[in-house]
Design an enzyme around this catalytic site. Structure first.
Site, PDB file in Angstrom:
ATOM      1  N   ASP A 169     -46.512 -55.415   1.578  1.00 62.89           N
ATOM      2  CA  ASP A 169     -47.426 -56.526   1.871  1.00 62.89           C
ATOM      3  C   ASP A 169     -48.387 -56.745   0.925  1.00 62.89           C
ATOM      4  O   ASP A 169     -48.721 -55.992  -0.044  1.00 62.89           O
ATOM      5  CB  ASP A 169     -48.574 -56.192   3.147  1.00 62.89           C
ATOM      6  CG  ASP A 169     -47.772 -56.443   4.452  1.00 62.89           C
ATOM      7  OD1 ASP A 169     -46.542 -57.045   4.321  1.00 62.89           O
ATOM      8  OD2 ASP A 169     -48.093 -56.114   5.374  1.00 62.89           O
ATOM      9  N   GLU A 179     -53.777 -52.426   0.529  1.00 68.37           N
ATOM     10  CA  GLU A 179     -52.942 -51.513   1.382  1.00 68.37           C
ATOM     11  C   GLU A 179     -51.618 -51.497   1.024  1.00 68.37           C
ATOM     12  O   GLU A 179     -50.800 -50.213   0.830  1.00 68.37           O
ATOM     13  CB  GLU A 179     -53.217 -51.533   2.814  1.00 68.37           C
ATOM     14  CG  GLU A 179     -52.834 -50.407   3.765  1.00 68.37           C
ATOM     15  CD  GLU A 179     -53.002 -50.403   4.999  1.00 68.37           C
ATOM     16  OE1 GLU A 179     -53.421 -51.613   5.526  1.00 68.37           O
ATOM     17  OE2 GLU A 179     -52.673 -49.487   5.770  1.00 68.37           O
ATOM     18  N   TYR A 214     -49.411 -64.919   5.044  1.00 64.81           N
ATOM     19  CA  TYR A 214     -50.036 -63.656   5.170  1.00 64.81           C
ATOM     20  C   TYR A 214     -51.487 -63.802   5.833  1.00 64.81           C
ATOM     21  O   TYR A 214     -52.214 -64.610   5.578  1.00 64.81           O
ATOM     22  CB  TYR A 214     -50.103 -62.976   4.095  1.00 64.81           C
ATOM     23  CG  TYR A 214     -50.649 -61.169   4.178  1.00 64.81           C
ATOM     24  CD1 TYR A 214     -49.758 -60.497   4.932  1.00 64.81           C
ATOM     25  CD2 TYR A 214     -51.675 -60.631   3.317  1.00 64.81           C
ATOM     26  CE1 TYR A 214     -50.121 -59.198   5.068  1.00 64.81           C
ATOM     27  CE2 TYR A 214     -51.642 -59.297   3.338  1.00 64.81           C
ATOM     28  CZ  TYR A 214     -51.183 -58.478   4.508  1.00 64.81           C
ATOM     29  OH  TYR A 214     -51.356 -57.290   4.650  1.00 64.81           O
ATOM     30  N   ARG A 245     -53.816 -61.503   6.606  1.00 67.01           N
ATOM     31  CA  ARG A 245     -54.939 -60.790   5.759  1.00 67.01           C
ATOM     32  C   ARG A 245     -55.497 -61.741   4.772  1.00 67.01           C
ATOM     33  O   ARG A 245     -54.939 -61.667   3.649  1.00 67.01           O
ATOM     34  CB  ARG A 245     -54.796 -59.389   5.701  1.00 67.01           C
ATOM     35  CG  ARG A 245     -54.578 -58.546   6.881  1.00 67.01           C
ATOM     36  CD  ARG A 245     -54.472 -57.251   6.171  1.00 67.01           C
ATOM     37  NE  ARG A 245     -54.316 -56.087   7.232  1.00 67.01           N
ATOM     38  CZ  ARG A 245     -54.089 -54.876   7.033  1.00 67.01           C
ATOM     39  NH1 ARG A 245     -53.892 -54.505   5.548  1.00 67.01           N
ATOM     40  NH2 ARG A 245     -53.909 -54.137   7.797  1.00 67.01           N
ATOM     41  N   HIS A 297     -55.301 -65.028  -1.731  1.00 73.96           N
ATOM     42  CA  HIS A 297     -54.219 -66.161  -1.770  1.00 73.96           C
ATOM     43  C   HIS A 297     -54.639 -67.239  -0.810  1.00 73.96           C
ATOM     44  O   HIS A 297     -55.685 -67.972  -0.912  1.00 73.96           O
ATOM     45  CB  HIS A 297     -53.031 -65.521  -1.495  1.00 73.96           C
ATOM     46  CG  HIS A 297     -52.907 -64.718  -0.147  1.00 73.96           C
ATOM     47  ND1 HIS A 297     -52.804 -64.932   1.036  1.00 73.96           N
ATOM     48  CD2 HIS A 297     -53.420 -63.453   0.043  1.00 73.96           C
ATOM     49  CE1 HIS A 297     -52.857 -64.102   1.793  1.00 73.96           C
ATOM     50  NE2 HIS A 297     -53.190 -62.968   1.331  1.00 73.96           N
TER      51      HIS A 297
END
Ligand SMILES: [Zn+2]
Ligand SMILES: [Zn+2]
Length: 655
Positions: free
Chosen positions: A92, A96, A297, A299, A344
């Site tokens: 990802d 993390e 994504y 997050r 992003h």
């Protein structure tokens, strides 16, 4: 994607490693032959569970252990890596993910042939584009993640044993979670200190070409505050005698603008408010949608939408709703926070044409969360809704009433998201006489500040600069799992353990750990590391020095005997005559003798809330606890009377 298929790799095969089997499946579709996509199934290595795993004497070097149960996965990945011509780490696109990629590379990757690719949506275009521009592992992102992990570990693993020793075995405390508990505890104190004040509201039901209501505002040009029934009765009597006339009518146009597309924080808030989902539940659904290639994504703290996507959304709006719903230019929302380098786009559907009815997903949660994201994204690029707002002043003797109404002129983005309820007024003209139907006085009390819900707590954490996209949901679920905070309906309430740990240990001895601005500064520190502006070891060292001194002081000065005392009482011990106190035990509150340990007198604590049982009308309503520690309300005459409720009956009464 079975790991066994790696045996089939030809020498020219390219190996792609991701962290989840579902994501591997979606990717394999786009990459096709020549690529083998395997999954690490999460982290391969992590800090050990049993001990600190951080060498505080030597630059806080973390000791990473293989995650239990990962032996087989690692063996398979190594085998595939050895045969592969190139290795792409496609975890990802956040810190993390970068850390997972780094660990995979260290463990199984041949450094020369290993590259990192990152994409924010699992679509053919985005994935292929990322494979055209592979890069090295970004050590700054890895360091930032490592700093967070190490700092949280130091706080958790150093504080918990102190809590075991001084309060109760099994308790634990975390870094950002402690601040969240503090917010909940402080709010409860504000509520307890609050004195409700009585006030009265007077409405006039009036009639013209239609009936409507107006609210009493002023007397002789001065704002009225009616504080008692006596005043209300006197004014009501006067009002009944007077003649009612429209003194002023003002019409204005009001625009309601759409909201920005979702970030992680606002998506979770909407999950709570619209769907009644916990942050964790919303994120689980969002994760599945992302891995299936349906949304970007999940997050993120950006509200930006990429140019290509903007164009597609605008085309969709023009085609499906008509050009009058389409603003001349695309709307570009400002992102509040200073973004870290991996920031992003907002959370949006990857293909706007995929409306939720075209979606093939198995879980109802995913469907609901997708629908939420889709609507917010499309609405965010539509024209504002336009209302005609009418405000009318009504004069009667020396009193002034005001009536307001609104009429929807153009729905705009509210076509997708339910707008406000329009409340229309009959057409009123200045100077016109009105017929009084009724004067309606009502009694009210000022309300204490509301308890946090998951949604408002996430909002608060974000405003204070404390939460990050990856941490909101875990913070909120952890403080509940640890028994520091419980939910009553949607409201978050502190539990005794939360109040004790906050008030008696963290606030007096660990000022920084529970300080809002200090915690925000640490979070900013992680961002600085990610941007390459700060060294991670320095950040930890700056924290750990003062923290270990605080720890030492707390060890010395905290007196265990008074820690679990919640309140003193006027009662004397029937055995020894010492005063009794209320204490927190393993199974909740109990009465204890201050002559302990010589005197062992104790009895269960029964907390009356000062209300008789709504069912039998004889017993008292008392607070009880389930075996799992959740509070509920019951009747003191149990088992004769079986009345019980999760909700506070006092609150049901006032509502
Ligand atoms: Zn006693
Ligand atoms: Zn009863």
């Amino acid at each position: 994607m079975g790991l066994g298929t790696s045996m089939l790799l030809s020498p020219k095969m390219k190996l792609v490693i991701v962290e989840s089997p579902t994501k591997a499946k979606t990717l394999q579709k786009f990459l096709g032959e020549g690529y083998e996509v395997l999954s690490s199934k999460g982290h391969l290595v992590d800090l050990p569970k049993k001990n600190l795993g951080v060498d505080v004497e030597h630059d806080f070097t973390p000791e990473y252990d293989q995650v239990p149960g990962k032996k087989e996965v690692i063996t398979e990945l190594k085998k595939a890596a050895a045969k592969a011509e190139e290795i792409f780490l496609a975890t990802d696109p956040d810190r993390e993910g970068e850390a997972i990629a780094w660990h995979i590379k260290e463990l199984v990757g041949d450094h020369k042939k290993t590259k990192r690719v990152a994409f924010h949506e699992i679509t053919e275009e985005a994935v292929k584009e990322s494979f055209l521009a592979p890069r090295e592992i970004d050590q700054q992102l890895v360091d930032s993640q490592q700093a967070r992990r190490v700092l949280d570990r130091l706080v958790g693993y150093k504080l918990s044993p102190l809590l075991w020793k001084k309060v109760r075995y099994g308790l634990s405390a975390g870094r950002v979670q402690s601040v969240a508990v503090r917010l909940v505890v402080d709010r409860e104190k504000e509520r307890q200190a609050f004195h409700p004040e009585e006030y009265w509201e007077i409405l006039a039901k009036l009639s013209d070409s239609g009936d409507f209501e107006a609210k009493l505002l002023e007397k002789d040009g001065v704002k009225l505050a009616i504080g008692s029934q006596e005043d209300s009765d006197r004014i009501t009597a006067e009002l009944k005698k007077e003649e009612y006339r429209v003194s002023r009518v003002e019409t204005s146009e009001r625009k309601r603008h759409p909201y920005p597309p979702y970030t992680t924080s606002t998506l979770q808030q909407a999950g709570v408010n619209v769907l009644g989902f916990s942050g964790k539940r919303t994120m689980r659904a969002a994760q599945a949608l992302y891995e299936a290639g349906l949304i970007t994504y999940h997050r993120t703290d950006s509200t930006m939408i990429g140019e290509k996507a903007l164009e597609q959304i605008r085309n969709f709006i023009g085609k499906n709703y008509g050009s009058n719903y389409l603003p001349t230019d695309a709307i570009r929302y400002k992102t509040k926070v200073r973004l870290a380098q991996e920031a992003h786009e907002a959370v949006r559907p990857t293909r706007v044409e995929v409306t939720s009815d075209k979606l093939q997903v198995t879980s109802g949660d995913e469907l609901k969360v997708y629908e939420l994201i889709w609507r917010q994204t499309v609405a965010s690029q539509m024209r504002p809704a336009v209302y005609e707002q009418v405000s009318a002043d009504i004069q009667t003797g020396s009193y002034l009433f005001r009536a307001t109404g609104s009429k929807l002129i153009f729905d705009g983005w509210e076509k997708l998201n339910m707008g406000e309820e329009a409340r229309s007024l009959p057409e009123l003209k200045e100077g016109e006489k009105l017929k009084l139907l009724e004067i309606v006085p009502s009694q009210h009390f000022t309300e204490p500040p509301a308890r946090y819900t998951e949604a408002t707590l996430i909002k608060k954490l974000e405003e204070e600069g404390i939460g990050r996209p990856s941490t909101y949901a875990p913070i909120i679920s952890t403080i509940q799992d640890r028994g520091y905070v419980s939910k009553e309906g949607r409201a978050l309430k502190p539990e005794d353990a939360g109040v004790i740990v906050n008030d008696k240990i963290l606030v007096p001895y660990f000022t920084d750990v529970v300080d809002l601005s200090f915690t925000a500064k640490m979070e900013e520190g992680f961002d600085e590391i990610a941007r390459g502006e700060k060294n991670w070891v320095e950040l930890i060292r700056g924290f750990y020095g003062p923290f270990s001194q605080e720890l030492e002081k707390a060890e010395e000065s905290i007196d265990k005997s008074s820690m679990t005392t919640i309140a003193e009482t006027d009662e004397k011990c029937p055995d020894s005559g010492h005063p009794l106190v209320i204490k927190l035990g393993r199974y909740g509150r109990f009465y204890s003798c201050t002559g302990f340990p010589e005197c062992k007198y104790a009895r269960p604590y029964i907390e009356k809330i000062g209300m008789t049982c709504p069912d039998c009308k004889q017993g008292d309503v008392i607070i009880k606890r389930t075996r799992r520690g959740k509070n509920f309300y019951g009747c003191s005459r149990y088992p004769e009377c079986k009345w019980a409720s999760w909700k506070d009956p006092r609150e049901q009464k006032t509502n």
